[in-house]
Scaffold this motif. Structure first.
Motif, PDB file in Angstrom:
ATOM      1  N   TYR A  45       0.910  -1.185   0.034  1.00  0.00           N
ATOM      2  CA  TYR A  45       0.090  -0.062   0.054  1.00  0.00           C
ATOM      3  C   TYR A  45       0.858   1.154   0.139  1.00  0.00           C
ATOM      4  N   LYS A  46       0.681   2.118  -0.750  1.00  0.00           N
ATOM      5  CA  LYS A  46       1.320   3.492  -1.182  1.00  0.00           C
ATOM      6  C   LYS A  46       0.419   4.557  -0.494  1.00  0.00           C
ATOM      7  N   ARG A  47       0.699   4.683   0.746  1.00  0.00           N
ATOM      8  CA  ARG A  47      -0.140   6.011   1.196  1.00  0.00           C
ATOM      9  C   ARG A  47       0.045   7.227   0.698  1.00  0.00           C
ATOM     10  N   GLU A  48       1.259   7.448   0.411  1.00  0.00           N
ATOM     11  CA  GLU A  48       1.459   9.031  -0.304  1.00  0.00           C
ATOM     12  C   GLU A  48       0.753   9.003  -1.603  1.00  0.00           C
ATOM     13  N   HIS A  49       0.249   7.955  -2.364  1.00  0.00           N
ATOM     14  CA  HIS A  49      -0.330   7.928  -3.494  1.00  0.00           C
ATOM     15  C   HIS A  49      -1.824   7.750  -3.359  1.00  0.00           C
TER      16      HIS A  49
END
Length: 347
Positions: A45-49
């Motif tokens: 999971y890419k929180r910044e995106h």
């Protein structure tokens, strides 16, 4: 070769390699997603995106996201456009995507009060130039990267093989123009009819779309009927996209309008073993390119609008009818008088 698949409410065309070509590992992985639950997440999971409720932080801003145009944001709503004419709004991620392989799950809602008439639609972007409003569903024309279009209104005046709303994609190196009047069929990824009809407008539930770019294969899935199951919309091989681009979502309205809401975006980095091509070790320098695109064909010119406008055109038609009726009446009277004069000569 193209394979046409019917899935009840959803029809699609999938661009494939020539017969006899073995499926790639990316194709096999994508096919395994078809029919699987939308609640199963793959990768990191890419929180910044990503973006989920509540949207705002301590103020009106959204961390890692820029708010553009007519977009309205509160703690529990992101509305790109209201149900009003000639609006455009967008939401752009401020962080470049350095993952080579990824999945982006987008949840959205499109509602309107104009019955079967709706416009214009939304776009999901992965491009080199964010934060620019433009004529392509609120995004920039001649863009560089990938765009997935959720087109709710048919502008095509030539032969048309699909209904609307329609999901399609386009890959551009910055030199291609999106022909809005032709619904982008001349630059459509995978060929003119690759994509799927998706009746997502005025649903009581959110619509889910999954964009998967893994192993140079771009696949798009959707869940239109809220069944919690992914249905394959399209899949195209040999799509080259660089790293370091930005994701965004935009929408636009024209003479017809809808409210376009973003509910959530979730990005996941995928693990995939690549055999690097020569010169592609640094993916930042890859030029966006797709092997399968729409074949060139002649345009059908749109009817030239009258400079008089609707009122002037109607008045001109009325005058024409009066002139025609007057001419016929004059002709009738003329021939009647002529016949009377001929009869008098015999008496």
């Amino acid at each position: 070769m193209k394979t046409i698949i019917a899935l009840g409410f959803l029809s699609l065309v999938v661009a494939q390699d020539p017969p006899g070509t073995a499926p790639t590992a990316a194709e096999i992985l994508a096919e395994n997603i078809n029919g699987q639950t939308v609640h199963e997440f793959r990768g990191y999971y890419k929180r910044e995106h990503s973006l989920i409720k509540p949207y705002t932080g301590s103020g009106a801003d959204i961390p890692n996201w820029n708010i553009i145009g007519s977009t309205f944001v509160s703690s529990n709503q992101i509305r790109l456009t209201a149900d009003e004419q000639s609006k455009a709004g967008a939401l752009w991620n401020t962080q470049p995507v350095w993952s080579r392989d990824w999945e982006l799950q987008v949840s959205f809602k499109v509602t309107g009060s104009t019955g079967d008439l709706f416009g214009d639609g939304m776009a999901i972007w992965y491009t080199s130039e964010p934060n620019i409003l433009g004529p392509v569903f609120g995004g920039k024309d001649y863009f560089r990267g990938l765009a997935v279009f959720l087109d709710t209104y048919s502008n095509h005046n030539g032969p048309h093989q699909h209904g609307h709303p329609f999901i399609s994609a386009m890959v551009s190196d910055g030199s291609l123009h999106y022909d809005h009047d032709k619904d982008g069929t001349h630059t459509q990824l995978g060929g003119e009819n690759t994509g799927c009809t998706a009746k997502f407008r005025n649903k009581d539930h959110d619509t889910q779309v999954l964009i998967r770019y893994v192993g140079d294969t771009l696949s798009i899935f959707s869940d239109i009927e809220n069944k919690g199951i992914w249905n394959l919309c399209m899949s195209v091989n040999n799509v080259q996209l660089p790293t370091g681009y930005y994701i965004g979502v935009s929408a636009a309205t024209g003479d017809l309008s809808d409210a376009h809401d973003v509910v959530s975006l979730k990005m996941f980095e995928q693990e995939f073993a690549h055999v690097e091509r020569v010169g592609e070790a640094d993916r930042r320098n890859v030029v966006p390119h797709a092997q399968f695109t729409a074949s060139p064909r002649d345009h059908t010119d749109d009817a030239r609008p009258s400079s008089l406008g609707w009122g002037g055109t109607i008045a001109l038609v009325i005058v024409g009818v009066i002139v025609l009726v007057g001419g016929l009446g004059f002709g009738f009277v003329y021939f009647q008088k002529k016949n009377e004069r001929q009869r008098k000569r015999f008496y």
